[in-house]
Design a protein around this motif. Structure first.
Motif, PDB file in Angstrom:
ATOM      1  N   TYR A   1      23.621 -39.467 -59.288  1.00  0.00           N
ATOM      2  CA  TYR A   1      24.541 -40.746 -58.997  1.00  0.00           C
ATOM      3  C   TYR A   1      24.259 -41.948 -60.050  1.00  0.00           C
ATOM      4  CZ  TYR A   1      25.307 -37.840 -55.022  1.00  0.00           C
ATOM      5  OH  TYR A   1      25.495 -36.790 -54.120  1.00  0.00           O
ATOM      6  N   GLY A   2      23.673 -41.760 -61.166  1.00  0.00           N
ATOM      7  CA  GLY A   2      23.214 -42.824 -62.014  1.00  0.00           C
ATOM      8  C   GLY A   2      22.225 -43.878 -61.338  1.00  0.00           C
ATOM      9  N   LEU A   3      21.544 -43.568 -60.303  1.00  0.00           N
ATOM     10  CA  LEU A   3      20.525 -44.613 -59.527  1.00  0.00           C
ATOM     11  C   LEU A   3      19.341 -44.193 -60.281  1.00  0.00           C
ATOM     12  CD1 LEU A   3      21.521 -43.452 -55.927  1.00  0.00           C
ATOM     13  CD2 LEU A   3      22.275 -45.473 -57.213  1.00  0.00           C
ATOM     14  N   PRO A   4      18.451 -45.460 -60.591  1.00  0.00           N
ATOM     15  CA  PRO A   4      17.217 -45.211 -60.718  1.00  0.00           C
ATOM     16  C   PRO A   4      16.126 -44.551 -59.958  1.00  0.00           C
ATOM     17  CG  PRO A   4      17.759 -47.583 -60.247  1.00  0.00           C
ATOM     18  CD  PRO A   4      19.114 -46.747 -60.233  1.00  0.00           C
ATOM     19  N   PRO A   5      15.292 -43.903 -60.511  1.00  0.00           N
ATOM     20  CA  PRO A   5      14.476 -43.130 -59.714  1.00  0.00           C
ATOM     21  C   PRO A   5      14.112 -43.651 -58.341  1.00  0.00           C
ATOM     22  CG  PRO A   5      13.584 -42.571 -61.908  1.00  0.00           C
ATOM     23  CD  PRO A   5      14.959 -43.754 -61.865  1.00  0.00           C
ATOM     24  N   LYS A   6      13.706 -44.893 -58.473  1.00  0.00           N
ATOM     25  CA  LYS A   6      12.864 -45.599 -57.128  1.00  0.00           C
ATOM     26  C   LYS A   6      14.118 -45.796 -55.861  1.00  0.00           C
ATOM     27  CE  LYS A   6      10.967 -49.941 -55.611  1.00  0.00           C
ATOM     28  NZ  LYS A   6       9.884 -49.262 -54.807  1.00  0.00           N
TER      29      LYS A   6
ATOM     30  N   TYR B   1      13.279 -38.099 -66.321  1.00  0.00           N
ATOM     31  CA  TYR B   1      13.975 -38.523 -64.976  1.00  0.00           C
ATOM     32  C   TYR B   1      13.135 -37.894 -63.918  1.00  0.00           C
ATOM     33  CZ  TYR B   1      17.383 -39.736 -61.766  1.00  0.00           C
ATOM     34  OH  TYR B   1      18.098 -40.503 -60.542  1.00  0.00           O
ATOM     35  N   LEU B   2      12.970 -36.552 -64.062  1.00  0.00           N
ATOM     36  CA  LEU B   2      12.451 -35.734 -62.846  1.00  0.00           C
ATOM     37  C   LEU B   2      10.803 -36.184 -62.887  1.00  0.00           C
ATOM     38  CD1 LEU B   2      13.600 -32.121 -63.901  1.00  0.00           C
ATOM     39  CD2 LEU B   2      14.359 -33.295 -61.922  1.00  0.00           C
ATOM     40  N   ALA B   3      10.069 -36.438 -63.805  1.00  0.00           N
ATOM     41  CA  ALA B   3       8.862 -36.890 -63.595  1.00  0.00           C
ATOM     42  C   ALA B   3       8.663 -38.345 -63.038  1.00  0.00           C
ATOM     43  CB  ALA B   3       8.205 -36.988 -65.101  1.00  0.00           C
ATOM     44  N   ALA B   4       9.783 -39.201 -63.097  1.00  0.00           N
ATOM     45  CA  ALA B   4      10.100 -40.643 -62.342  1.00  0.00           C
ATOM     46  C   ALA B   4      10.150 -40.393 -61.180  1.00  0.00           C
ATOM     47  CB  ALA B   4      10.910 -41.310 -63.105  1.00  0.00           C
TER      48      ALA B   4
ATOM     49  N   ALA C   1       7.110 -39.112 -59.368  1.00  0.00           N
ATOM     50  CA  ALA C   1       6.153 -40.275 -59.320  1.00  0.00           C
ATOM     51  C   ALA C   1       6.489 -41.293 -58.086  1.00  0.00           C
ATOM     52  CB  ALA C   1       6.062 -40.943 -60.667  1.00  0.00           C
ATOM     53  N   GLU C   2       7.742 -41.576 -57.811  1.00  0.00           N
ATOM     54  CA  GLU C   2       8.101 -42.327 -56.714  1.00  0.00           C
ATOM     55  C   GLU C   2       8.135 -41.910 -55.369  1.00  0.00           C
ATOM     56  OE1 GLU C   2       9.211 -45.528 -56.815  1.00  0.00           O
ATOM     57  OE2 GLU C   2       9.095 -45.835 -58.949  1.00  0.00           O
TER      58      GLU C   2
END
Length: 240
Positions: free
Chosen positions: A87-92, A127-130, A133-134
């Motif tokens: 949904y275009g959201l940042p990973p966090k 993106y998946l790595a981020a 990480a979160e």
């Protein structure tokens, strides 16, 4: 329920005995599947979107997360959620909102709904790595590989993406719409469990397991089947 519970269900499975995850679209359907004895459930974006009154890919993120939360609350088994491409959201924020629903896993696809095209594999891996990480180990990440969906017949491109997503920390790989004759080769070349999509006219879940699938899901197929049955019932009632 925790991601570790869901993760464990993917390992140590015999060939031909894949983890079959029905796709509930609301709390009531989730209860039906859980009461039938399935050990975990996987929400489909298409079915949930339809239940909310939207086309697939058009449901607002807030409504989708709320629907996922209702499904999770309704059942005593782990739930993994299809959250499209995030949904275009940042990973966090994505991880926070997923964990707030109670879901212990997610699908993340490498298609861009805005353009209708495949994402750059390096960017998707980042993106998946981020997200990993979160989330740490709190989410089971099912990385969808959409090359076959977009008509890319070259299995090498699917495998390149699969390897990148594996290195990024995915738990499972989902080469959606991979032809049955290519599924075994894909599964033999990767080190993670493989998710296969069961289609009404395709191999059965057991047959997909024999081809190398560790996990079988249904997309919006079960919602569609249920709505077809409901439409038949409505016609019978109207004509009675």
């Amino acid at each position: 329920m925790t991601a570790a519970t869901l993760r464990a269900l993917h390992h140590g499975r015999a060939t031909g005995d894949p983890l079959v995850l029905p796709g509930p679209w609301d709390a009531a359907s989730a209860r039906v599947f859980a009461e039938a004895g399935f050990p975990a459930l996987a929400t489909p974006s298409a079915g949930v979107s339809a239940a909310l009154g939207y086309e697939d890919g058009e449901a607002p993120a807030a409504e989708m997360f709320a629907a996922i939360a209702r499904i999770v609350r309704a059942v005593p088994v782990p739930v993994t959620a299809d959250v499209e491409s995030g949904y275009g959201l940042p990973p966090k924020e994505l991880v926070e909102r997923l964990l707030e629903t109670g879901a212990v896993g997610c699908n993340l696809e490498d298609s861009d709904h805005r353009t209708g095209r495949l994402k750059d594999p390096a960017e998707q891996a980042d993106y998946l790595a981020a997200v990993r990480a979160e989330a740490g180990e709190a989410l089971f990440i099912n990385a969808r590989v959409d090359t076959f969906l977009h008509g890319v017949a070259d299995p090498g491109q699917a495998l390149d993406r699969a390897r990148r997503y594996t290195e990024a920390g995915a738990d499972c790989l989902y080469p959606i719409l991979a032809p049955a004759e290519q599924l075994a080769g894909f599964a033999a070349e990767v080190t993670l469990p493989v998710n296969a999509l069961a289609l009404p006219t395709g191999p059965s879940p057991r047959e997909l397991g024999q081809l190398g699938a560790t996990r079988v899901t249904f997309g919006g197929g079960q919602h569609h089947k249920s709505m077809t049955a409901l439409a038949d019932s409505a016609r019978e009632l109207r004509e009675a």
